[in-house]
Design a protein around this motif. Sequence first.
Motif, mmCIF file in Angstrom:
data_model
loop_
_atom_site.group_PDB
_atom_site.id
_atom_site.type_symbol
_atom_site.label_atom_id
_atom_site.label_comp_id
_atom_site.label_asym_id
_atom_site.label_seq_id
_atom_site.Cartn_x
_atom_site.Cartn_y
_atom_site.Cartn_z
ATOM 1 N N ASP A 263 0.834 -1.203 0.000
ATOM 2 C CA ASP A 263 0.000 0.000 0.000
ATOM 3 C C ASP A 263 0.870 1.254 0.000
ATOM 4 O OD1 ASP A 263 0.161 1.472 2.660
ATOM 5 O OD2 ASP A 263 -0.305 -0.519 3.426
ATOM 6 N N THR A 265 1.058 3.767 1.877
ATOM 7 C CA THR A 265 1.475 4.328 3.162
ATOM 8 C C THR A 265 2.445 3.417 3.912
ATOM 9 O OG1 THR A 265 -0.357 3.327 4.424
ATOM 10 C CG2 THR A 265 -0.770 5.458 3.362
ATOM 11 N N ASP A 266 2.843 2.327 3.300
ATOM 12 C CA ASP A 266 3.691 1.346 3.973
ATOM 13 C C ASP A 266 5.135 1.836 4.022
ATOM 14 O OD1 ASP A 266 5.073 -0.923 4.855
ATOM 15 O OD2 ASP A 266 3.777 -2.286 3.752
ATOM 16 N N ASP A 299 -6.296 0.921 -0.209
ATOM 17 C CA ASP A 299 -6.997 1.366 0.997
ATOM 18 C C ASP A 299 -6.462 0.713 2.270
ATOM 19 O OD1 ASP A 299 -7.967 -1.132 0.338
ATOM 20 O OD2 ASP A 299 -10.059 -0.657 0.747
ATOM 21 N N GLN A 301 -3.751 0.383 5.294
ATOM 22 C CA GLN A 301 -3.027 1.443 5.989
ATOM 23 C C GLN A 301 -1.786 0.889 6.677
ATOM 24 O OE1 GLN A 301 -3.751 4.894 6.090
ATOM 25 N NE2 GLN A 301 -5.073 4.226 4.412
ATOM 26 N N GLY A 302 -0.627 1.470 6.354
ATOM 27 C CA GLY A 302 0.601 1.133 7.033
ATOM 28 C C GLY A 302 1.127 -0.244 6.668
ATOM 29 N N GLY A 305 -1.695 -3.332 7.802
ATOM 30 C CA GLY A 305 -3.132 -3.159 7.621
ATOM 31 C C GLY A 305 -3.759 -3.938 6.492
ATOM 32 N N TYR A 306 -3.042 -4.872 5.906
ATOM 33 C CA TYR A 306 -3.524 -5.551 4.703
ATOM 34 C C TYR A 306 -4.648 -6.545 4.973
ATOM 35 C CZ TYR A 306 0.729 -3.617 2.676
ATOM 36 O OH TYR A 306 1.724 -2.766 2.245
ATOM 37 N N THR A 308 -7.027 -5.999 7.251
ATOM 38 C CA THR A 308 -8.111 -5.283 7.911
ATOM 39 C C THR A 308 -9.438 -5.566 7.203
ATOM 40 O OG1 THR A 308 -6.606 -3.522 8.599
ATOM 41 C CG2 THR A 308 -8.964 -3.018 8.594
ATOM 42 N N THR A 311 -11.060 -4.112 3.535
ATOM 43 C CA THR A 311 -10.088 -3.604 2.578
ATOM 44 C C THR A 311 -10.102 -4.416 1.286
ATOM 45 O OG1 THR A 311 -8.352 -4.974 3.588
ATOM 46 C CG2 THR A 311 -8.521 -2.688 4.339
#
Length: 326
Positions: A263, A265-266, A299, A301-302, A305-306, A308, A311
Amino acid sequence: MRRFTRTLVAAALTATVVAGTAGWASGTTQQPVTGAPVGTAAWRADGLPDPEGMTPAQVSAYFAGLSESRRTQLLREHPGVVGNLDGAPLALRYAANARAAGARFAGQQVLAYDPRGRGQAVLVYGDLARAAHVAVIVPGSDVDARNFTPLARKAAALRAATGDRTAVVAWAGYTTPVGVGLDAATGDLAEAGADRLTRFTEGLRAVGSAEPALFCHSYGSVVCGLAAHELKAKDLVAIASPGMRADDVAALNTSARVWAAKDPTDWIDRVPYVEFAGLGHGTDPAAPEFGARRVPAADAQGHDGYFTPGTASLRAFAAIAEGNVR
C-alpha cells in the motif's frame, strides 16, 4: 564502473537504513531454533524411528501402520515429538500439542508447538482435513508463541473473508526477527525458516490436505522466496515485502502463481531494494519488473493493515485463497 558505483551507493544506503533511518528500528540478534523436536532423545531411546531421518510421507506411512492404541500411547509418552511431526495424523498432533502447550492455547487446534527460545506455534482455524481450500499465513518480525495475537487476528480475518470456507493456518513455525534490525536485513533466519516451511507444506500433502495458498507478510516473504522452488503451494502472495531474494518471478523457480501487495502508506517502500554482501533482499516484488500479479491495496493502511476487514487487499486475499481469480 558506473554499475559498481551504483552498487556501492545502494549498499551504503542499506547500511544507513539498518542503522535506524527510513523506518527501520533496532532489534536484538536471534539464533534460529532448528533441529529435531523437544523430546527426541527419549523417543530415540525407545527404539522409535529417527524424526530427522523420515520425510513427511514416511512419517505418514509409519503412523498408518500403527494401531489406534499404539498411536495414543506415543502421544501420551512423547507429545513433543508426535505434535511436531509433519506427516503425522492431524487429530493426533492436535491432541499431542494440547498436552505439550498446556493452557497457552487451550481449546485451540495447535498443529505444532516448540517451547524453545521465544517459542514457535502453528494454529489451525477450520477443518484442515476436509477443507477444499487451505491458506497459510507466514508472518514477519516479532511473532512467536508468546506474541501470537497479531498473527491470529490475520488468520481470523482471512477465514471470515472467505465465509469460513477456507481452513487458515497461522504458521509461526520459525524464529522471526525481533524488531527490524540486522536480522531483518539478512537472510539467516529466513533460510532456517524456509527449510521448516518446505517440510510443513510437504506434511500437508502427506496427510491429504488441499494444496495451500501462502500469504507471506514482510520478512515472511523472504522465507517464502527462499523456499519457493520447493514449496508445495498453488499461490505465493508477497505482502509488504522487503524482497524475496530473487530478481524476478522466474528466479523463484516455482509453479505457483506469484502475487504482490504493497500500500502507498507502507514504510517498507522506503527500504532500499538491494542485495549486497548478504545485506538486503533484492528486487521489490511489487515493482513491475519483478513480474508478480498485483494485489489491490490502495486502501490498506501502514505496514500491518492488509488484513483489515473491508479492505480491497483482504477481499483479494480471500479470492486467491478460494481460487476465484486467474
